[in-house]
Design a protein around this motif. Sequence first.
Motif, PDB file in Angstrom:
ATOM      1  N   ILE A 162      -5.390   6.921   0.874  1.00  0.00           N
ATOM      2  CA  ILE A 162      -4.786   5.754   1.528  1.00  0.00           C
ATOM      3  C   ILE A 162      -5.781   4.588   1.517  1.00  0.00           C
ATOM      4  N   THR A 167       2.022  10.689   4.055  1.00  0.00           N
ATOM      5  CA  THR A 167       1.045   9.728   3.525  1.00  0.00           C
ATOM      6  C   THR A 167       1.700   8.367   3.272  1.00  0.00           C
ATOM      7  N   ASP A 196      -5.392   0.938  -0.051  1.00  0.00           N
ATOM      8  CA  ASP A 196      -5.607  -0.208   0.836  1.00  0.00           C
ATOM      9  C   ASP A 196      -6.596  -1.181   0.198  1.00  0.00           C
ATOM     10  N   VAL A 219       0.844  -1.200   0.000  1.00  0.00           N
ATOM     11  CA  VAL A 219       0.000   0.000   0.000  1.00  0.00           C
ATOM     12  C   VAL A 219       0.879   1.250   0.000  1.00  0.00           C
ATOM     13  N   SER A 220       1.918   1.225   0.820  1.00  0.00           N
ATOM     14  CA  SER A 220       2.822   2.356   0.926  1.00  0.00           C
ATOM     15  C   SER A 220       3.511   2.641  -0.418  1.00  0.00           C
ATOM     16  N   HIS A 273      -0.892   1.903   8.480  1.00  0.00           N
ATOM     17  CA  HIS A 273      -2.357   2.083   8.465  1.00  0.00           C
ATOM     18  C   HIS A 273      -3.152   1.002   9.184  1.00  0.00           C
ATOM     19  N   GLY A 324       0.782   4.951   5.153  1.00  0.00           N
ATOM     20  CA  GLY A 324       0.473   3.713   4.430  1.00  0.00           C
ATOM     21  C   GLY A 324       1.099   2.506   5.105  1.00  0.00           C
ATOM     22  N   LEU A 383       1.137   4.323  -2.813  1.00  0.00           N
ATOM     23  CA  LEU A 383       0.977   5.744  -2.479  1.00  0.00           C
ATOM     24  C   LEU A 383       2.179   6.543  -2.987  1.00  0.00           C
TER      25      LEU A 383
END
Length: 544
Positions: free
Chosen positions: A134, A65, A138, A52-53, A72, A69, A56
């Motif tokens: 985010i 952000t 996700d 996810v990171s 999260h 990520g 982003l």
Amino acid sequence: MTTTVKEILDAMQEYTPEDEAMIRKAYDFAQKAHENVKRYSGEPYFIHPAAVSKHLAQLGMDGATVTAGLLHDLIEDSDIREDEITKEFGPEVCFLVEGVTKLGKHKYRGAERHAESLRRLFVATSADVRVLIIKLADRYHNMTTIEHVPEHKRARIALETLEIYAPLADRLGMGRIKKELEDLSFPAIDPDAYAHALEVRKLKSKETETGLARAQKEIQKALVRKNIKDFRTEIRMKGLWSLHQKLKRKNDDITQIHDIAALRIIVPNIDDCYVALGVIHAMWKPLPGEFKDYVAFPKPNGYRSLHTTVLTAEAGVVEVQIRTKDMHQKAQYGIASHMSYKQLGKSANKGAFEKLSFPWIRDLVPALLHMPKKAPDTQNTELPSGSVQKNTKDRSAPSWLAELAEAHGVDEESEEFVDGLKRDFFSHRIFLFTPRGDVIDMPTQSTPIDFAYAIHTYLGDHMAGAKVNNKLVSFDTQLRNGDIVEILDKVSAKPTPKWLDYARTSMARRHIRSAIEEQEKKADANIEPKSKAEQKARKKKIKK
Ligand code: MN
């Protein structure tokens, strides 16, 4: 394979040494906290936040952000608490993680629960758009591994993705993630229709493959002859969910669908778009009624392109899409592309993200609000700050949303909420930016006058000029999604009755009317008293 911290950093457009330190720390921190926890697939849990990171980072998001990520799922899925995240990573990152956690709290269990999670979604959105981005990243990663999720859960997650997340991505102009979310959800929702759409697409693309490649060559040659440099062409395939919708509309008549494969031409600037269009229409006959100029008239979500459908010798009927690089970037990443480092610039970046908010939602849903209210910034620091908050409450917010604040857990209300949400919010609002990067969201067709009043009454009442994307524009210019709007003010400037024709929001119109009445009163006091009939006639004019 778990995404490495180097891959995350490499995917970022740029980062400061502080960003790097924070991201590295968060990477180790989250990896340790999720240790011994497994995904449904049997893989270590940490592969999820790491992926996810990275996503982003690819979207061009800032250090906070990208860090959020990584973190999260900590509050939800480990014994790490909010105060620890604040202590280690600061309040901004913690705020984002908390926002994402709140969005995930309520699962979709029928209409009422559904609406509840939607409300939370919006409360968090109203606080900061980054939370929503985010959450989209996700959901996207979870959808790529949905085949490992137990079957009885799959349909619910897919439906929620299709009904809530994909439209949200669309509303934010994030075309690529929207299409991917739809096509990842589709098989879990209607496997037969999915198989059919897949079959149709395969069949059609096989049919036209060689022809399209030849048509593409012809276009390339023609553009070079016209001296257009630095262009590229590609073949884009229609998404399966979107194809399914179209098949339904056309009663499953495949011959009626011409855009399963489209040719896309990406050129350096707007002039080239129209030159390329001329080249295409000179080469192949356009189908009447199929040309759409979304460059001059963008879609409400900001999408811009020229679309035409032509009859080619090489591949039969073909849809062609022409756009600039910039339009292409924005069509894929939408609001995220406005929020990247490059767009906001380094100096403007600092603190600007805090204000990516939708105050009218925040004001309308006070009961659900758990976050501290921040006074939105104004463009002009000399303005008195006390009344700013009041003005940013846009009273043209849809009435169903206003009713929401009072309603309490009635079934009907929940369904209404979902319907209203789909109808109103997604199609009738645009996101605008102040020169400092604050987001103001307004109804479509709003003009600089509406924008000025949304920021501050003073700014509206003394508006002398307006710049959109650094160019001076007239007061009746319709603002477009993503525009950066700067209002120029002068003490001597005053509203005129003409402004009433230009203003779209009731708030602006009300302020204009009262400012004009004020002027009249002053004028009346100075000049000899007028006849009653005269005064009446003038009032009538204003009220129109
Ligand atoms: Mn997650």
